[in-house]
Design a protein around this motif. Structure first.
Motif, PDB file in Angstrom:
ATOM      1  N   GLY A   1       0.832  -1.201   0.000  1.00  0.00           N
ATOM      2  CA  GLY A   1       0.000   0.000   0.000  1.00  0.00           C
ATOM      3  C   GLY A   1       0.866   1.249   0.000  1.00  0.00           C
ATOM      4  O   GLY A   1       2.044   1.213  -0.367  1.00  0.00           O
ATOM      5  N   GLU A   2       0.265   2.328   0.470  1.00  0.00           N
ATOM      6  CA  GLU A   2       0.920   3.630   0.344  1.00  0.00           C
ATOM      7  C   GLU A   2       1.656   4.044   1.618  1.00  0.00           C
ATOM      8  O   GLU A   2       2.881   4.102   1.650  1.00  0.00           O
ATOM      9  N   ALA A   3       0.895   4.295   2.657  1.00  0.00           N
ATOM     10  CA  ALA A   3       1.489   4.764   3.913  1.00  0.00           C
ATOM     11  C   ALA A   3       0.479   4.540   5.028  1.00  0.00           C
ATOM     12  O   ALA A   3      -0.724   4.495   4.782  1.00  0.00           O
TER      13      ALA A   3
ATOM     14  N   GLY B   1      -2.054   5.257   7.999  1.00  0.00           N
ATOM     15  CA  GLY B   1      -2.924   6.348   8.426  1.00  0.00           C
ATOM     16  C   GLY B   1      -2.982   6.374   9.953  1.00  0.00           C
ATOM     17  O   GLY B   1      -2.146   5.757  10.624  1.00  0.00           O
TER      18      GLY B   1
ATOM     19  N   GLU C   1      -3.418   2.837  11.663  1.00  0.00           N
ATOM     20  CA  GLU C   1      -2.228   2.013  11.446  1.00  0.00           C
ATOM     21  C   GLU C   1      -1.083   2.490  12.342  1.00  0.00           C
ATOM     22  O   GLU C   1      -0.355   1.688  12.927  1.00  0.00           O
TER      23      GLU C   1
ATOM     24  N   PRO D   1      -0.184  -2.326   9.283  1.00  0.00           N
ATOM     25  CA  PRO D   1      -0.771  -1.745   8.085  1.00  0.00           C
ATOM     26  C   PRO D   1      -2.219  -2.200   7.858  1.00  0.00           C
ATOM     27  O   PRO D   1      -2.607  -3.293   8.277  1.00  0.00           O
ATOM     28  N   PHE D   2      -2.982  -1.362   7.212  1.00  0.00           N
ATOM     29  CA  PHE D   2      -4.338  -1.689   6.765  1.00  0.00           C
ATOM     30  C   PHE D   2      -5.222  -2.287   7.866  1.00  0.00           C
ATOM     31  O   PHE D   2      -5.707  -3.409   7.752  1.00  0.00           O
TER      32      PHE D   2
ATOM     33  N   ASN E   1       3.690  -1.289   3.350  1.00  0.00           N
ATOM     34  CA  ASN E   1       3.440  -0.024   2.660  1.00  0.00           C
ATOM     35  C   ASN E   1       4.741   0.512   2.084  1.00  0.00           C
ATOM     36  O   ASN E   1       5.825   0.124   2.509  1.00  0.00           O
TER      37      ASN E   1
HETATM   38  N1  URA Z   1      -3.712   2.984   3.382  1.00  0.00           N
HETATM   39  C1  URA Z   1      -2.532   2.487   3.026  1.00  0.00           C
HETATM   40  O1  URA Z   1      -2.055   2.690   1.926  1.00  0.00           O
HETATM   41  N2  URA Z   1      -1.872   1.750   3.899  1.00  0.00           N
HETATM   42  C2  URA Z   1      -2.327   1.486   5.122  1.00  0.00           C
HETATM   43  O2  URA Z   1      -1.644   0.794   5.852  1.00  0.00           O
HETATM   44  C3  URA Z   1      -3.571   2.008   5.467  1.00  0.00           C
HETATM   45  C4  URA Z   1      -4.243   2.754   4.599  1.00  0.00           C
END
Ligand code: URA
Ligand code: URA
Length: 266
Positions: free
Chosen positions: A120-122, A124, A127, A133-134, A160
């Motif tokens: 994923g990206e980063a 939030g 997390e 993550p997620f 991420n």
């Molecule tokens: N969105 C993401 O890209 N990564 C996460 O861990 C949570 C939300």
């Protein structure tokens, strides 16, 4: 000379010898330095560019140390033989942090020898709070999507691009992504998945090193360091845009099919 560390060691040794012989400190870059000390043939030129005063040699020294330091970050990453070791390194790494103070490391979670890895990206807010993550709303949707193609969260590995939360949930900056990348690449090597699923444009364009739209990258497999990588929409995008649901469904079915073809386990 293709080993920079060895080069620096030899240069330092040379400087030391010169200092012992001639005092502190003047090395003339003339041809007779070789006649004065025939054993020392290299690497005189280039490294010491001028007859040196102390400042100059300090500079050379600082430069040498700097090169060693840079090399050693990459080396320290490469030296990590397990995910645990890499996680310890990430804990200390200032360069992984964003300009938001006091965030927690979100290293990654799941099966350490997964054949499928999701990037994923980063992190939030949720997390960051949980160090995983997620786990927020987007994460719950990701679990549902994966469940629909018969993957349990515990069977795959999730990470991420960034390992720390950016302020105000802004997009990770290019320099933040570049600083994180060597750690993530090592993480991918250690997990050694057969397939990588990038969710969202930031993840896909960072790993594929290609600035283009998500629509241009999805629905196909990309070669990535000897593995296969597929891209789809970010689950957060699906929460707001119904229209991304069908293409995402198509992408993950493609993914499941390829996973089975490649003999992915479980
Ligand atoms: N969105 C993401 O890209 N990564 C996460 O861990 C949570 C939300
Ligand atoms: N557009 C993007 O670039 N990424 C998404 O995840 C959804 C739409």
């Amino acid at each position: 000379m293709n080993d920079p560390k060895r080069f620096i060691e030899r240069a330092a040794e040379f400087l030391k010898q010169q200092r012992e012989m001639y005092g502190d400190f003047s090395v003339k870059l003339d041809t007779d330095s070789e006649t004065r000390n025939p054993q020392i043939k290299e690497p005189a030129t280039g490294f010491i560019s001028k007859p040196t005063d102390n400042k100059q040699s300090d500079k050379a020294q600082a430069k040498a140390e700097n090169v060693t330091e840079k090399k050693s970050t990459a080396e320290r990453i490469q030296d990590c033989a397990t995910l645990e070791e890499l996680m310890e390194l990430c804990k200390e790494a200032e360069e992984l942090k964003t300009d938001l103070d006091g965030t927690n490391l979100v290293f990654g979670v799941g099966n350490p020898s997964a054949d499928l890895m999701i990037v994923g990206e980063a992190p939030g807010y949720n997390e960051d709070q949980q160090g995983e993550p997620f786990v927020g709303q987007a994460g719950q949707l990701l679990d549902k999507i994966m469940g629909a193609i018969n993957f349990k969260r515990s069977e795959i590995y999730i990470a991420n691009i960034l390992k720390h939360r950016p302020p105000d949930n802004r997009d990770p900056k290019p320099e933040e992504r570049q600083r994180s990348l060597p750690y993530l690449l090592r993480q991918i090597e250690l997990i050694d998945p057969k397939l990588i699923l990038c969710v969202g444009r930031i993840s896909a364009t960072t790993l594929l090193d290609k600035e283009t739209s998500l629509g241009n990258l999805r629905n196909t497999f990309h070669e990535f360091h000897g593995r296969e990588l597929i891209v789809t929409y970010h689950p957060a995008a699906l929460l707001y845009n119904q229209k991304y649901k069908r293409p995402t469904w198509e992408d993950v079915q493609l993914l499941r099919k390829r996973y089975d073809e490649l003999g992915g386990k479980p």
